[in-house]
Design a protein around this motif. Structure first.
Motif, PDB file in Angstrom:
ATOM      1  N   UNK A 104      42.366  43.469 128.328  1.00 18.75           N
ATOM      2  CA  UNK A 104      41.870  43.421 126.995  1.00 18.75           C
ATOM      3  C   UNK A 104      41.032  44.564 126.746  1.00 18.75           C
ATOM      4  N   UNK A 105      40.309  45.268 127.577  1.00 15.00           N
ATOM      5  CA  UNK A 105      39.805  46.314 127.277  1.00 15.00           C
ATOM      6  C   UNK A 105      40.665  47.643 127.333  1.00 15.00           C
ATOM      7  N   UNK A 106      41.748  47.723 127.960  1.00 13.46           N
ATOM      8  CA  UNK A 106      42.723  48.538 127.907  1.00 13.46           C
ATOM      9  C   UNK A 106      43.344  48.533 126.477  1.00 13.46           C
ATOM     10  N   UNK A 107      43.718  47.320 125.960  1.00 13.97           N
ATOM     11  CA  UNK A 107      43.959  47.250 124.739  1.00 13.97           C
ATOM     12  C   UNK A 107      43.263  47.692 123.531  1.00 13.97           C
ATOM     13  N   UNK A 108      41.958  47.542 123.736  1.00 10.85           N
ATOM     14  CA  UNK A 108      40.836  47.781 122.742  1.00 10.85           C
ATOM     15  C   UNK A 108      40.882  49.192 122.640  1.00 10.85           C
ATOM     16  N   UNK A 109      40.606  49.993 123.695  1.00  9.47           N
ATOM     17  CA  UNK A 109      40.465  51.559 123.783  1.00  9.47           C
ATOM     18  C   UNK A 109      41.698  52.138 123.588  1.00  9.47           C
ATOM     19  N   UNK A 110      43.046  51.661 123.432  1.00 10.87           N
ATOM     20  CA  UNK A 110      44.191  52.446 123.304  1.00 10.87           C
ATOM     21  C   UNK A 110      44.550  53.116 124.464  1.00 10.87           C
ATOM     22  N   UNK A 111      44.479  52.432 125.757  1.00  6.34           N
ATOM     23  CA  UNK A 111      44.713  52.984 126.935  1.00  6.34           C
ATOM     24  C   UNK A 111      46.408  53.496 127.145  1.00  6.34           C
ATOM     25  N   UNK A 112      46.578  54.463 127.589  1.00  2.00           N
ATOM     26  CA  UNK A 112      48.030  54.681 127.963  1.00  2.00           C
ATOM     27  C   UNK A 112      48.312  54.262 129.508  1.00  2.00           C
ATOM     28  N   UNK A 113      47.168  54.075 130.317  1.00  2.00           N
ATOM     29  CA  UNK A 113      47.133  53.742 131.844  1.00  2.00           C
ATOM     30  C   UNK A 113      46.020  53.216 132.100  1.00  2.00           C
ATOM     31  N   UNK A 114      46.573  52.122 133.027  1.00  4.22           N
ATOM     32  CA  UNK A 114      45.375  51.289 134.051  1.00  4.22           C
ATOM     33  C   UNK A 114      45.532  51.684 135.298  1.00  4.22           C
ATOM     34  N   UNK A 115      44.195  52.021 135.934  1.00  2.00           N
ATOM     35  CA  UNK A 115      44.654  52.441 137.520  1.00  2.00           C
ATOM     36  C   UNK A 115      43.726  51.417 138.106  1.00  2.00           C
ATOM     37  N   UNK A 116      43.966  50.806 139.122  1.00  2.00           N
ATOM     38  CA  UNK A 116      43.485  49.877 140.095  1.00  2.00           C
ATOM     39  C   UNK A 116      43.656  50.273 141.576  1.00  2.00           C
ATOM     40  N   UNK A 117      42.576  49.674 142.397  1.00  2.00           N
ATOM     41  CA  UNK A 117      43.084  49.692 143.727  1.00  2.00           C
ATOM     42  C   UNK A 117      43.972  48.440 144.092  1.00  2.00           C
ATOM     43  N   UNK A 118      44.773  48.610 145.090  1.00  2.00           N
ATOM     44  CA  UNK A 118      45.702  47.711 145.392  1.00  2.00           C
ATOM     45  C   UNK A 118      45.006  46.452 146.262  1.00  2.00           C
ATOM     46  N   UNK A 119      44.063  46.678 146.700  1.00  4.76           N
ATOM     47  CA  UNK A 119      43.480  45.598 147.625  1.00  4.76           C
ATOM     48  C   UNK A 119      42.312  45.943 147.695  1.00  4.76           C
ATOM     49  N   UNK A 120      41.124  44.923 146.669  1.00  2.06           N
ATOM     50  CA  UNK A 120      39.669  45.202 146.625  1.00  2.06           C
ATOM     51  C   UNK A 120      39.065  44.298 147.447  1.00  2.06           C
ATOM     52  N   UNK A 121      38.030  43.797 146.929  1.00  2.00           N
ATOM     53  CA  UNK A 121      37.042  42.582 147.460  1.00  2.00           C
ATOM     54  C   UNK A 121      37.355  41.431 147.402  1.00  2.00           C
ATOM     55  N   UNK A 122      38.807  40.991 146.867  1.00  2.00           N
ATOM     56  CA  UNK A 122      39.070  39.503 146.588  1.00  2.00           C
ATOM     57  C   UNK A 122      39.031  38.856 147.881  1.00  2.00           C
ATOM     58  N   UNK A 123      39.123  37.393 147.740  1.00  2.00           N
ATOM     59  CA  UNK A 123      38.863  36.651 148.796  1.00  2.00           C
ATOM     60  C   UNK A 123      40.288  36.441 149.506  1.00  2.00           C
ATOM     61  N   UNK A 128      47.168  34.123 148.166  1.00  2.00           N
ATOM     62  CA  UNK A 128      47.946  32.954 147.599  1.00  2.00           C
ATOM     63  C   UNK A 128      48.266  32.984 146.180  1.00  2.00           C
ATOM     64  N   UNK A 129      47.204  33.418 145.213  1.00  2.00           N
ATOM     65  CA  UNK A 129      47.293  33.578 143.927  1.00  2.00           C
ATOM     66  C   UNK A 129      47.928  34.805 143.292  1.00  2.00           C
ATOM     67  N   UNK A 130      47.646  35.996 144.263  1.00  2.00           N
ATOM     68  CA  UNK A 130      47.955  37.121 143.775  1.00  2.00           C
ATOM     69  C   UNK A 130      46.725  37.959 143.595  1.00  2.00           C
ATOM     70  N   UNK A 131      46.813  39.205 143.700  1.00  2.00           N
ATOM     71  CA  UNK A 131      45.745  40.109 143.355  1.00  2.00           C
ATOM     72  C   UNK A 131      45.354  40.437 141.798  1.00  2.00           C
ATOM     73  N   UNK A 132      44.219  41.243 141.817  1.00  2.00           N
ATOM     74  CA  UNK A 132      43.894  41.593 140.477  1.00  2.00           C
ATOM     75  C   UNK A 132      44.817  42.706 139.911  1.00  2.00           C
ATOM     76  N   UNK A 133      45.371  43.561 140.868  1.00  2.00           N
ATOM     77  CA  UNK A 133      46.015  44.285 140.326  1.00  2.00           C
ATOM     78  C   UNK A 133      47.446  43.939 140.070  1.00  2.00           C
ATOM     79  N   UNK A 134      47.872  43.089 140.756  1.00  2.00           N
ATOM     80  CA  UNK A 134      49.137  42.247 140.528  1.00  2.00           C
ATOM     81  C   UNK A 134      49.025  41.494 138.876  1.00  2.00           C
ATOM     82  N   UNK A 135      48.151  41.015 138.913  1.00  2.00           N
ATOM     83  CA  UNK A 135      47.738  40.243 137.398  1.00  2.00           C
ATOM     84  C   UNK A 135      47.718  41.376 136.303  1.00  2.00           C
ATOM     85  N   UNK A 136      47.117  42.518 136.713  1.00  2.00           N
ATOM     86  CA  UNK A 136      46.685  43.323 135.698  1.00  2.00           C
ATOM     87  C   UNK A 136      48.187  43.821 135.248  1.00  2.00           C
ATOM     88  N   UNK A 137      48.842  44.148 136.336  1.00  2.00           N
ATOM     89  CA  UNK A 137      50.445  44.678 136.071  1.00  2.00           C
ATOM     90  C   UNK A 137      51.106  43.694 135.190  1.00  2.00           C
TER      91      UNK A 137
END
Length: 148
Positions: A104-123, A128-137
């Motif tokens: 949502x923030x990327x849309x708001x600021x007109x981002x050309x690129x989103x960068x995330x770490x592949x494996x963060x502090x998720x549980x 089973x559900x997929x990571x944040x980076x997968x959901x962002x993609x």
């Protein structure tokens, strides 16, 4: 090529590495970097559980503690960017689903690129559900880079 880069951070080593990669790209493309962090109470409880006397299993952090922890992560991100000679354009803290807030923030600021770490502090649930980076993609309307 990339004018606005959004970097999702969570305090993990993977997120720090992603931020460093984004800073390198920002130098090459004269880009602006926007940080976003969505603190998760369970992650904050785990981190606070490492502090003697704090029992994460029985006590969840207060909203104020979650916000304070989130601001520390953003401050840490700013410090990492400074070591790369980059000033952060904007830093945002918002509770809730990280993937939703990042995209949502990327849309708001007109981002050309989103960068995330592949494996963060998720549980373990993220396995089973997929990571944040997968959901962002899946949700993003711009290019995404998942850094290992």
């Amino acid at each position: 090529m990339f004018k606005n880069i959004v970097v999702g951070i969570d305090g993990s080593d993977s997120a720090e590495h992603a931020l460093r990669v984004a800073c390198d790209m920002a130098q090459k493309y004269d880009s602006k970097i926007h940080l976003i962090h969505s603190p998760q109470p369970k992650t904050v409880a785990f981190a606070m559980g490492a502090v003697p006397g704090y029992h994460a299993a029985t006590t969840m952090p207060s909203p104020q503690e979650v916000e304070e922890a989130g601001n520390k992560i953003l401050d840490s991100g700013r410090a990492v960017a400074k070591t790369c000679n980059i000033d952060i354009t904007q830093a945002h803290l918002k509770n809730g689903d990280p993937a939703d807030h990042i995209t949502e923030y990327a849309d708001t600021c007109g981002a050309d690129l989103i960068v995330t770490g592949r494996r963060g502090l998720g549980n373990v649930g993220a396995l089973l559900q997929g990571s944040t980076s997968q959901a962002v993609t899946h949700k993003a309307k711009c290019a995404c880079l998942s850094v290992t």
